[in-house]
Every structure is written in structure tokens, then in C-alpha cells.
Scaffold this motif. Structure first.
Motif, PDB file in Angstrom:
ATOM      1  N   THR A 117       1.129  -1.496   0.082  1.00  0.00           N
ATOM      2  CA  THR A 117      -0.008  -0.139   0.109  1.00  0.00           C
ATOM      3  C   THR A 117       0.928   1.229  -0.385  1.00  0.00           C
ATOM      4  O   THR A 117       0.620   2.112  -0.396  1.00  0.00           O
ATOM      5  N   GLU A 118       1.935   1.661   1.312  1.00  0.00           N
ATOM      6  CA  GLU A 118       2.667   1.945   0.847  1.00  0.00           C
ATOM      7  C   GLU A 118       3.258   2.860  -0.280  1.00  0.00           C
ATOM      8  O   GLU A 118       3.606   3.962  -1.325  1.00  0.00           O
ATOM      9  N   LYS A 119       3.758   1.269  -0.824  1.00  0.00           N
ATOM     10  CA  LYS A 119       4.029   1.687  -2.430  1.00  0.00           C
ATOM     11  C   LYS A 119       3.366   2.485  -2.978  1.00  0.00           C
ATOM     12  O   LYS A 119       3.617   3.167  -4.310  1.00  0.00           O
ATOM     13  N   LEU A 120       2.422   2.032  -3.651  1.00  0.00           N
ATOM     14  CA  LEU A 120       1.450   2.151  -4.488  1.00  0.00           C
ATOM     15  C   LEU A 120       0.829   3.680  -4.109  1.00  0.00           C
ATOM     16  O   LEU A 120       0.969   4.385  -5.777  1.00  0.00           O
ATOM     17  N   LEU A 121       1.137   4.021  -2.609  1.00  0.00           N
ATOM     18  CA  LEU A 121       1.001   5.575  -2.574  1.00  0.00           C
ATOM     19  C   LEU A 121       2.063   6.095  -3.392  1.00  0.00           C
ATOM     20  O   LEU A 121       1.680   7.192  -4.155  1.00  0.00           O
ATOM     21  N   ALA A 122       3.133   5.695  -2.862  1.00  0.00           N
ATOM     22  CA  ALA A 122       4.710   6.581  -3.741  1.00  0.00           C
ATOM     23  C   ALA A 122       4.686   6.453  -4.887  1.00  0.00           C
ATOM     24  O   ALA A 122       5.035   7.285  -5.555  1.00  0.00           O
ATOM     25  N   SER A 123       3.880   5.195  -5.574  1.00  0.00           N
ATOM     26  CA  SER A 123       3.627   5.205  -6.926  1.00  0.00           C
ATOM     27  C   SER A 123       2.984   6.276  -7.897  1.00  0.00           C
ATOM     28  O   SER A 123       2.920   6.735  -8.364  1.00  0.00           O
ATOM     29  N   ILE A 124       1.966   6.452  -6.628  1.00  0.00           N
ATOM     30  CA  ILE A 124       0.470   7.065  -7.747  1.00  0.00           C
ATOM     31  C   ILE A 124       0.590   8.067  -7.006  1.00  0.00           C
ATOM     32  O   ILE A 124       0.312   9.479  -8.786  1.00  0.00           O
ATOM     33  N   ARG A 125       2.433   8.721  -6.507  1.00  0.00           N
ATOM     34  CA  ARG A 125       2.793  10.467  -6.335  1.00  0.00           C
ATOM     35  C   ARG A 125       3.857  11.278  -7.443  1.00  0.00           C
ATOM     36  O   ARG A 125       3.117  11.858  -7.550  1.00  0.00           O
ATOM     37  N   LEU A 126       4.076   9.461  -8.385  1.00  0.00           N
ATOM     38  CA  LEU A 126       4.741  10.027  -8.993  1.00  0.00           C
ATOM     39  C   LEU A 126       4.020   9.965 -10.579  1.00  0.00           C
ATOM     40  O   LEU A 126       4.751  10.670 -11.142  1.00  0.00           O
ATOM     41  N   LYS A 127       3.340   8.854 -10.404  1.00  0.00           N
ATOM     42  CA  LYS A 127       2.373   8.778 -12.167  1.00  0.00           C
ATOM     43  C   LYS A 127       1.392   9.850 -11.547  1.00  0.00           C
ATOM     44  O   LYS A 127       1.772  10.465 -12.894  1.00  0.00           O
ATOM     45  N   GLN A 128       1.413  11.004 -10.755  1.00  0.00           N
ATOM     46  CA  GLN A 128       0.281  12.283 -10.728  1.00  0.00           C
ATOM     47  C   GLN A 128       1.122  13.296 -11.396  1.00  0.00           C
ATOM     48  O   GLN A 128       0.941  14.042 -12.353  1.00  0.00           O
ATOM     49  N   ALA A 129       2.402  13.018 -10.765  1.00  0.00           N
ATOM     50  CA  ALA A 129       3.428  14.437 -11.323  1.00  0.00           C
ATOM     51  C   ALA A 129       4.194  14.272 -12.767  1.00  0.00           C
ATOM     52  O   ALA A 129       3.753  15.528 -13.178  1.00  0.00           O
ATOM     53  N   THR A 130       3.836  12.991 -12.946  1.00  0.00           N
ATOM     54  CA  THR A 130       4.636  12.566 -14.555  1.00  0.00           C
ATOM     55  C   THR A 130       2.800  13.056 -14.987  1.00  0.00           C
ATOM     56  O   THR A 130       3.006  13.899 -15.953  1.00  0.00           O
TER      57      THR A 130
END
Length: 391
Positions: A117-130
Motif C-alpha cells: 500500500t505504501e509503495k502504491l501511494l508513492a507510485s501514484i504520487r510519482l505517476k500523478q506528477a508525471t
């Protein structure tokens, strides 16, 4: 002739006196018996159809297994919590170890979901920035495209990059929702899989405790049926324990004797075991709700065939003096002679007061759950990756 006549007269007079004396004796005896009955006997009811009753506490196994040790035999005295028998513990130990490992496994798997879950949250933040960056680039290229400053192929690639980034972000959000559905924002200990594993561990822990069979009360061993090496099933009876401080007398009075019998009346009892010199004091505490024939396995059907009236008997419960029982212990099944003082009929025929306290209780079947909680805490601490996961 004169002498013979005088002799007959004398003998007749003697017989007449004897008859008078005998009549007087019978009359005095009758009057004395009537006085005794009127003053005393009419206020008593007695029966020799009375027997000592008591609690016979059966000892059953709570788990299946083989009997490895037996510590008692018939007529042995045991105290509360004394060990009676021991079951083979290998199976229970194996199940306990397996349950501990299962709990550790589930804790680690649940933590893995939390870490995902923590990994997905970080990935979502990165993909949202992209995605934000690509959308800004697309907006700038849209302006250039309107002025024909860039080619159509370049604007199409920019639009495709935004669409790919958006779909990739949505996939990560859906994966996060799946993880959140598994965890439901609960703490680690509240997760269903962990609770299930804890329940199985508790059952295995209890079964390991139950391989040792202890006495629930203080009393005497009777009717031992179990032998070493025997394979017993859960709920199988091993023996019976009779606490001799929990005995009473059940007196079976004829129904014609019960007219003046009431609760609370005083009772005098004697036993053939101790003889008439030892008299027990008792008090009536209960009158049965039915006769023995009414409660028998096959009650009489008086409405069929020829009928012959049979006087029925009703069991009356008599509580004994505790101090006398300690000094002169009674055995279950001994016969007693009972005499009830019925002069006071102010008592009730039936009690109308419900019990307000526990009559019989034991705590040997309850185990110290603090020990189990400590065990769970140790397993949790030894398998935690992130202590912050426990809330």
C-alpha cells in the motif's frame, strides 16, 4: 362338698381379679399411648425409605488422545486441582507449533500488503506528477499546433503520452483500492486473517493445557474406568469424584404422610452405618415435583387395563449438618432412618425464592489468558517489520 365349693369360688375370684388387673393394665397402656401420641407422636412422621445422595462429578476428557499416566485409583482422596491423569502430548505440541508458525506467516503476509500500500501511494504520487508534466507539455504543444509551429505527428505523440500516463495512474489507484479493501483501515491485530490465526493458536494452546487432567473439586475417586495406554475420545468419562461434603438425604415418604410436612422442619436421622447412638440433625429443603413412578423411564399407564391403587411415595430432600458430616462422613447410597418434627406447619410447601448465588463452582477449567496474550505479543514483535503498523 363344702370344701370343693369354696375352692371353686376362690379360683373364680382369683381369675376375676386377674381379668380386672389385666384390663386395668391394658386401659392404662392405652391411655398412656394415647397421651404419648397426642402429645408427641402425632407431630412426627418417620420412614426408613431414605438414602444418602450426593454429587457424583464425572471427569471427562476435553480432547482426544492416549492415556500416558494415571495418578489416582478408586477410593483415593484428591484435592482440587490435583493431577488425575495425563494424555500423550506429542500431537498437541505439534498442533501448537504449527499454529504459532501460521500466525507468524499471516502477520508477515499482512505486513506485506501494508508495505505494498505504501509503495502504491508513492507510485501514484510519482505517476500523478508525471501526468501533470505531460499535460502541461500537451497544453504548450496545443498552442504551438494552433499556430502551425509543430507537426501533427508531434502533437499526436504528446496526446498519446498523456493518455498512457493517465491509464497507468488509474491502474495504480485501482490496485490501491484493492489493498485498502483487504485491510479496511484496521490495525494489524484487527485484520480478519490475523484474528483467525490467533483463534486457531488459542485452540491449540488450550488443547496443550488440556492434556493434563485435574480434579475440579476435593473428594474421593470412584468408578475409575480408564487404563494407561487407552485411546480416549473427547468427552469420554474417565472416573467419578464424590465430594463427601456435598451430600444430602432423600427420604421417600408415602403420600399420606405428607399432609403436615413443610419446608424448614427439623429432622432427626440415624444410619445403620453408625448405629442409633449417632443422631444427625437435618432440615427439609425441598419436596420433589413428582413421584418416582412419574419420573421413571417407563411411567405407569394407569388408564389401561385393570387398575389397583398403589400408595405413591414422594422424595423429600433433607440437608444435613455440615459439622456432623465432617465428624461422621456418610457414603452415597447408605440407608437412613428419618423422623420429621411436624409440630410447626408454618413453613411453605414449595419455595418461591429463586437462587441468588452459585451453589457449585470450579475454576480449574479456566486458564490464565494473560499467558496467551503474552505469547501473541511475542509472536507479533518477533515478526513485525514496521512497528508503526500496530495502532
Amino acid at each position: 362338698m363344702k370344701n370343693n365349693t369354696d375352692g371353686r369360688q376362690f379360683n373364680g375370684l382369683t381369675r376375676y381379679k386377674k381379668l380386672i388387673i389385666l384390663s386395668v393394665i391394658f386401659l392404662v397402656s392405652g391411655i398412656g399411648y394415647f397421651i404419648f401420641w397426642f402429645m408427641f407422636s402425632r407431630f412426627t412422621q418417620s420412614t426408613d425409605n431414605a438414602y444418602v445422595m450426593g454429587n457424583q462429578i464425572p471427569i471427562h476428557t476435553q480432547i482426544s488422545g492416549g492415556i500416558s499416566s494415571i495418578y489416582v485409583d478408586d477410593n483415593d482422596f484428591v484435592r482440587k486441582k490435583d493431577v488425575i491423569a495425563q494424555l500423550e502430548s506429542i500431537d498437541a505440541e505439534n498442533n501448537f507449533i504449527y499454529a504459532k508458525n501460521e500466525l507468524a506467516k499471516v502477520i508477515r503476509e499482512t505486513q506485506q500488503i501494508k508495505l505494498t500500500t505504501e509503495k502504491l501511494l508513492a507510485s501514484i504520487r510519482l505517476k500523478q506528477a508525471t501526468l501533470d508534466k505531460l499535460e502541461k507539455d500537451l497544453a504548450r504543444r496545443e498552442g504551438l499546433w494552433s499556430r502551425k509551429a509543430i507537426s501533427k505527428e508531434e502533437i499526436e505523440h504528446a496526446r498519446q503520452d498523456v493518455l498512457i500516463a493517465l491509464n497507468d495512474l488509474n491502474i495504480s489507484k485501482q490496485e490501491l483500492e484493492i489493498n485498502n479493501a483487504l485491510l479496511m483501515q484496521n490495525s494489524l491485530l484487527e485484520q480478519p486473517k490475523i484474528q483467525q490465526a490467533i483463534s486457531k493458536l488459542k485452540e491449540a494452546w488450550l488443547n496443550l493445557k488440556r492434556v493434563t487432567i485435574v480434579s475440579p473439586v476435593t473428594g474421593y475417586v470412584s468408578r475409575r474406568q480408564v487404563q494407561i495406554g487407552a485411546q480416549v475420545n473427547r468427552g469420554e468419562r474417565l472416573l467419578v469424584i464424590v465430594p463427601l461434603d456435598q451430600v444430602w438425604v432423600e427420604a421417600n415418604f408415602k403420600e399420606v404422610q405428607l399432609k403436615h410436612i413443610r419446608l424448614g422442619q427439623k429432622v432427626k436421622l440415624t444410619s445403620d452405618y453408625y448405629g442409633d447412638d449417632i443422631k444427625f440433625d437435618g432440615v427439609i429443603t425441598g419436596i420433589a415435583m413428582g413421584t418416582g413412578s412419574a419420573f421413571s423411564l417407563l411411567p405407569a399407564q394407569n388408564a389401561t387395563g385393570n387398575w389397583i391403587k398403589v400408595i405413591q411415595r414422594l422424595p423429600v430432600r433433607i440437608e444435613l449438618n455440615k459439622e456432623q458430616i465432617k465428624e461422621y462422613p456418610l457414603r452415597v447410597g447408605l440407608s437412613m432412618y428419618v423422623t420429621v418434627d411436624t409440630s410447626d406447619v408454618s413453613g411453605k410447601l414449595l419455595t418461591d425464592i429463586s437462587p441468588q448465588e452459585i451453589k457449585y463452582q470450579t475454576d480449574v477449567l479456566a486458564y490464565d489468558l494473560d499467558e496467551f496474550k503474552q505469547l501473541v505479543q511475542e509472536i507479533m514483535q518477533n515478526n513485525l517489520i514496521l512497528e508503526s503498523n500496530i495502532q
